[in-house]
Design an enzyme around this catalytic site. Structure first.
Site, PDB file in Angstrom:
ATOM      1  N   THR A  55       5.984  71.756   4.741  1.00 23.36           N
ATOM      2  CA  THR A  55       6.819  72.903   5.133  1.00 23.36           C
ATOM      3  C   THR A  55       6.775  73.093   6.652  1.00 23.36           C
ATOM      4  OG1 THR A  55       6.185  73.962   3.063  1.00 23.36           O
ATOM      5  CG2 THR A  55       7.274  75.364   4.688  1.00 23.36           C
ATOM      6  N   ALA A  56       7.959  73.221   7.263  1.00 22.59           N
ATOM      7  CA  ALA A  56       8.133  73.490   8.700  1.00 22.59           C
ATOM      8  C   ALA A  56       7.846  72.282   9.593  1.00 22.59           C
ATOM      9  CB  ALA A  56       7.309  74.693   9.161  1.00 22.59           C
ATOM     10  N   ALA A  57       7.669  71.088   9.000  1.00 25.67           N
ATOM     11  CA  ALA A  57       7.481  69.897   9.849  1.00 25.67           C
ATOM     12  C   ALA A  57       8.733  69.662  10.702  1.00 25.67           C
ATOM     13  CB  ALA A  57       7.183  68.682   8.981  1.00 25.67           C
ATOM     14  N   GLY A  58       9.906  69.844  10.089  1.00 24.35           N
ATOM     15  CA  GLY A  58      11.160  69.687  10.839  1.00 24.35           C
ATOM     16  C   GLY A  58      11.278  70.733  11.949  1.00 24.35           C
ATOM     17  N   ASN A  70      12.116  84.604   7.574  1.00 23.21           N
ATOM     18  CA  ASN A  70      11.796  84.750   6.148  1.00 23.21           C
ATOM     19  C   ASN A  70      10.321  85.021   5.946  1.00 23.21           C
ATOM     20  OD1 ASN A  70      14.365  84.055   5.168  1.00 23.21           O
ATOM     21  ND2 ASN A  70      13.875  81.875   5.160  1.00 23.21           N
ATOM     22  N   ASP A  80       0.891  69.770   3.669  1.00 24.29           N
ATOM     23  CA  ASP A  80       2.073  70.578   3.318  1.00 24.29           C
ATOM     24  C   ASP A  80       3.169  70.235   4.338  1.00 24.29           C
ATOM     25  OD1 ASP A  80       3.940  72.546   2.799  1.00 24.29           O
ATOM     26  OD2 ASP A  80       2.637  74.233   3.288  1.00 24.29           O
TER      27      ASP A  80
HETATM   28  O1  RIB Z   1      11.786  74.970   7.361  1.00 22.59           O
HETATM   29  C1  RIB Z   1      10.856  75.666   6.588  1.00 22.59           C
HETATM   30  C2  RIB Z   1      11.377  77.028   6.237  1.00 22.59           C
HETATM   31  O2  RIB Z   1      12.461  76.894   5.354  1.00 22.59           O
HETATM   32  C3  RIB Z   1      10.395  77.909   5.508  1.00 22.59           C
HETATM   33  O3  RIB Z   1       9.555  78.629   6.371  1.00 22.59           O
HETATM   34  C4  RIB Z   1      11.285  78.787   4.651  1.00 22.59           C
HETATM   35  O4  RIB Z   1      11.363  80.102   5.089  1.00 22.59           O
HETATM   36  C5  RIB Z   1      12.653  78.117   4.686  1.00 22.59           C
HETATM   37  O5  RIB Z   1      13.523  78.830   5.426  1.00 22.59           O
END
Ligand code: RIB
Length: 312
Positions: free
Chosen positions: A245-248, A11, A243
């Site tokens: 985002t993307a920690a998982g 994405n 942030d």
């Molecule tokens: O896990 C984070 C991701 O979830 C983001 O980068 C976004 O694209 C969504 O898919």
């Protein structure tokens, strides 16, 4: 060096930082828009590659400018993109708002990710890989076929059931490790998950449906490992969150690459926790994913405490 195959999404993340999330019908102002490489599949591919694994990505991008943007990010992180196909749909995008606490809210537009098919999976050779990483941002039939082929070819399978949805038992039993967060585990099992004890109960029901090992990621509470023989809570590290985002994804890439270095399960989870914590200290998805060197340095500065056993 371990060979990992990732079959999943790519994405372009369209990200705006705002003081808070808007209420329904409300318009608020945020900071400048950032376009950042993301997608759970691509993020996990980059996360594992930065930890030293050999990684190949299978997925689909569109013929627009986001396609090369995402492929270049993978290539610059040594991820083999030869199995990423071009599609007539638009490249997948994620509209992301990050609030002042570093929490995010995401709307996905699947685009080309929604066209990844079981036939795409059948066209790839699985023979040179040791481990398959799967998430749920591509259609379930492709995910299921990938897990079946991995099983036939002797690969270990890690399934990150994200975004949250219910799944067929066949897929659950084909995974060697299922790694959900609390929301995903709750949706998968239909049970409330809001603390360690409820996470354990829900994870146990996945074992009865054929899961072999469940690792529940619990954010700042660390992770819970539930297998047929043990339940272990593994603490994480306290950091200043920028942030989440993307920690998982950082957790999963770190866990996969460490597991393939034959590290003990709890030690691999401790390492993965460090990867996830580090990712929250930087803004954006792929730019936040730590290297092996950064992770080792962080862990030696903070100390490697032993995992806490709940029961054996
Ligand atoms: O896990 C984070 C991701 O979830 C983001 O980068 C976004 O694209 C969504 O898919």
């Amino acid at each position: 060096m371990p060979n990992i195959l990732v079959i999943g999404s790519l994405n372009a993340d369209l990200v705006v930082r705002a003081p808070r999330f808007p209420a329904p019908g409300e318009t608020i102002s945020g900071e400048d828009l950032k376009i950042i490489p993301g997608g759970k599949g691509a993020n996990q591919a980059v996360a594992a590659a930065r930890q030293g694994a050999n990684v190949t990505m299978l997925g689909r991008v569109g013929k627009d400018s986001f396609g090369p943007f995402l492929l270049n990010s993978l290539k610059s992180n040594r991820v083999d993109t030869s199995l990423v196909l071009e599609d007539d749909s638009a490249t997948g995008t994620a509209i992301i708002v990050v609030d002042s606490n570093g929490q995010n809210s995401i709307v996905l537009s699947a685009g080309a990710n929604g066209k990844v098919s079981a036939a795409d999976v059948d066209h790839a050779s699985f023979r040179r890989f040791d481990l398959l990483l799967l998430q749920l941002e591509i259609p379930t039939p492709a995910v299921l076929r990938a897990a079946q082929r991995a099983h036939e070819n002797g690969l270990r399978v890690l399934l990150n059931p994200a975004p949250a949805q219910s799944l067929p038992d066949e897929l659950i039993s084909l995974a060697d490790f299922i790694i959900p967060n609390e929301t995903e585990l709750s949706l998968l099992t239909g049970l409330p998950v809001n603390d360690i004890s409820s996470a354990e109960q829900a994870a146990q029901t996945l074992l009865t449906r054929g899961a072999k090992n469940v690792i529940v990621t619990l954010g700042e509470k660390g992770a819970l490992v539930v297998t047929g023989t043990q339940v272990t809570h593994v603490d994480t590290y306290k950091v200043d969150v920028v942030d989440t985002t993307a920690a998982g994804d950082a957790f999963i890439g770190g866990f996969a690459s460490t597991l393939l270095r034959n590290v003990e399960l709890e030690e691999a989870v401790k390492y993965a926790n460090a990867c996830g914590a580090l990712a929250t200290t930087k803004f954006g998805a792929q730019p936040s994913l730590p290297t092996r060197e950064e992770t080792e340095k962080f862990m030696s500065l903070r100390g490697r405490s032993s995992p806490e056993a709940i029961s054996d």
